[in-house]
Motif scaffolding. Sequence first.
Motif, PDB file in Angstrom:
ATOM      1  N   UNK A  71       5.114  11.339   3.907  1.00  0.00           N
ATOM      2  CA  UNK A  71       4.574  10.065   3.432  1.00  0.00           C
ATOM      3  C   UNK A  71       5.617   8.981   3.655  1.00  0.00           C
ATOM      4  N   UNK A  72       5.319   7.801   3.164  1.00  0.00           N
ATOM      5  CA  UNK A  72       6.290   6.701   3.166  1.00  0.00           C
ATOM      6  C   UNK A  72       6.450   6.213   1.742  1.00  0.00           C
ATOM      7  N   UNK A  73       7.635   6.414   1.140  1.00  0.00           N
ATOM      8  CA  UNK A  73       7.840   5.985  -0.244  1.00  0.00           C
ATOM      9  C   UNK A  73       7.607   4.487  -0.397  1.00  0.00           C
ATOM     10  N   UNK A  74       6.936   4.067  -1.460  1.00  0.00           N
ATOM     11  CA  UNK A  74       6.706   2.634  -1.665  1.00  0.00           C
ATOM     12  C   UNK A  74       8.017   1.872  -1.829  1.00  0.00           C
ATOM     13  N   UNK A  75       8.108   0.739  -1.177  1.00  0.00           N
ATOM     14  CA  UNK A  75       9.251  -0.153  -1.351  1.00  0.00           C
ATOM     15  C   UNK A  75       8.786  -1.582  -1.136  1.00  0.00           C
ATOM     16  N   UNK A  76       9.169  -2.441  -2.032  1.00  0.00           N
ATOM     17  CA  UNK A  76       8.752  -3.847  -1.950  1.00  0.00           C
ATOM     18  C   UNK A  76       9.424  -4.573  -0.793  1.00  0.00           C
ATOM     19  N   UNK A  77      10.498  -3.993  -0.259  1.00  0.00           N
ATOM     20  CA  UNK A  77      11.200  -4.652   0.830  1.00  0.00           C
ATOM     21  C   UNK A  77      10.460  -4.527   2.156  1.00  0.00           C
ATOM     22  N   UNK A  78       9.498  -3.608   2.237  1.00  0.00           N
ATOM     23  CA  UNK A  78       8.762  -3.369   3.482  1.00  0.00           C
ATOM     24  C   UNK A  78       7.349  -3.923   3.351  1.00  0.00           C
ATOM     25  N   UNK A 109      -2.283   1.152  -4.127  1.00  0.00           N
ATOM     26  CA  UNK A 109      -1.907   2.161  -3.142  1.00  0.00           C
ATOM     27  C   UNK A 109      -0.542   2.766  -3.466  1.00  0.00           C
ATOM     28  N   UNK A 110       0.411   1.950  -3.890  1.00  0.00           N
ATOM     29  CA  UNK A 110       1.727   2.478  -4.243  1.00  0.00           C
ATOM     30  C   UNK A 110       1.612   3.528  -5.347  1.00  0.00           C
ATOM     31  N   UNK A 111       0.748   3.284  -6.326  1.00  0.00           N
ATOM     32  CA  UNK A 111       0.552   4.257  -7.401  1.00  0.00           C
ATOM     33  C   UNK A 111      -0.013   5.562  -6.859  1.00  0.00           C
ATOM     34  N   UNK A 112      -0.884   5.475  -5.881  1.00  0.00           N
ATOM     35  CA  UNK A 112      -1.449   6.695  -5.290  1.00  0.00           C
ATOM     36  C   UNK A 112      -0.410   7.446  -4.467  1.00  0.00           C
ATOM     37  N   UNK A 113       0.413   6.736  -3.725  1.00  0.00           N
ATOM     38  CA  UNK A 113       1.472   7.391  -2.954  1.00  0.00           C
ATOM     39  C   UNK A 113       2.401   8.150  -3.895  1.00  0.00           C
TER      40      UNK A 113
END
Length: 393
Positions: free
Chosen positions: A276-283, A343-347
């Motif tokens: 997966x791709x971990x959520x990050x606000x920088x991206x 989506x971040x919560x689902x990841x």
Amino acid sequence: MPVQKAVVIGAGIGGLTTAIGLRQAGIDVKVYERRTEPSRLMTGGGFMLWHNAFVALQKLSLDERVSKVSSEILFHEFQSDRGRTLARWAIAPESERIGAPAVALRRSDLNALLLDEAGDAVVLGAQCVGFEQDADGVTVKFADGSEERADVLIGADGMRSAVRSTLRHGHDLPPRYAGYTAWQAIAELPGEDVVPSGTFFNLWGRGGLRFLYCRLNDQEVYWDAITSDGASVRFDMLRKDKREVMCETYASWPEPIPQILAATRNEAILPIDIADRPPTRDAAWGHGRVVLIGDAAHAMTLNLSQGAGQAIEDGVVLSGLLAREPDIATAITRYEELRRERVDAMVRGAYRIGELGKWRGSLICGARDLFMRTFFGYFAKKGTYRLMMNFDY
């Protein structure tokens, strides 16, 4: 200035859904796909679409067509590797309350339906290698030296997206490997007495093993064996084929799992290393006239069965905003604002669930089973539905 022409890179579920939404709004759209034959798009096993995905499909009037090629899920049953029921969710009442079912279907059937609906918007054999954007538009570049000019570029080209790489100037963290492999296949196994219709079975075992299965139709059963690296390291893939390894690994598991594996052709089994791709606000998911959707934006593990569903939601939300909003950059910003937290919560949630499946010892797995028997029947279901149905279209 509103969108008049859009280019989508990638003819997967998210890209095709977006293109269909844009076409229905009267926007000129082209979908460019690097694979050269339609048959190469019709790959993969089965999967689930939960209620939220069907609500999104209703927005595009695609729900009835999808219903015809899918099987409704009435129950989601969690079991141990000894056949003990840990929790059983009644799905049918939720479907009635929401006004949309949860279903299981072949990935190839959904892709075929979406391809047919997108029609001549799809161009095969075109590999995107980058883009340039300016104040007036975006120029998409292809491997054969050709270019395409559009008002907006939508990157739907998967976890290793060329659009994402160019958007980030070639500097991006790699996907996060989750530590397990999903061995997916469809077996020809008729008989309601073997695998009953309407129930999605989700078995949790010791030794870092899981197994999921459900009936797709009168003749076929979809299954997914999930093996952690701790289990997979013992597989003898030099002297044995995939089917033999799976049959040996799950030989002691309750029926019908050994029967399902025995009925599966070796060449039908597709192992996929899960990442997966971990959520990050920088991206950010977009900049200017370029935006990412689906796995290109937010790849997630399979544990909530929401990868395809979130790609469909992306397509519906983004196409609607691009059709309504006169400023493209504003539409893209609004799309991410509407979608990001959900989506971040689902990841994150999917990744945490996957970690539970990697446990190996009998004692700790027994504690996990007790936890599931205690909390999954009510609290886990309630939390899952709260997350699943918290959308804004």
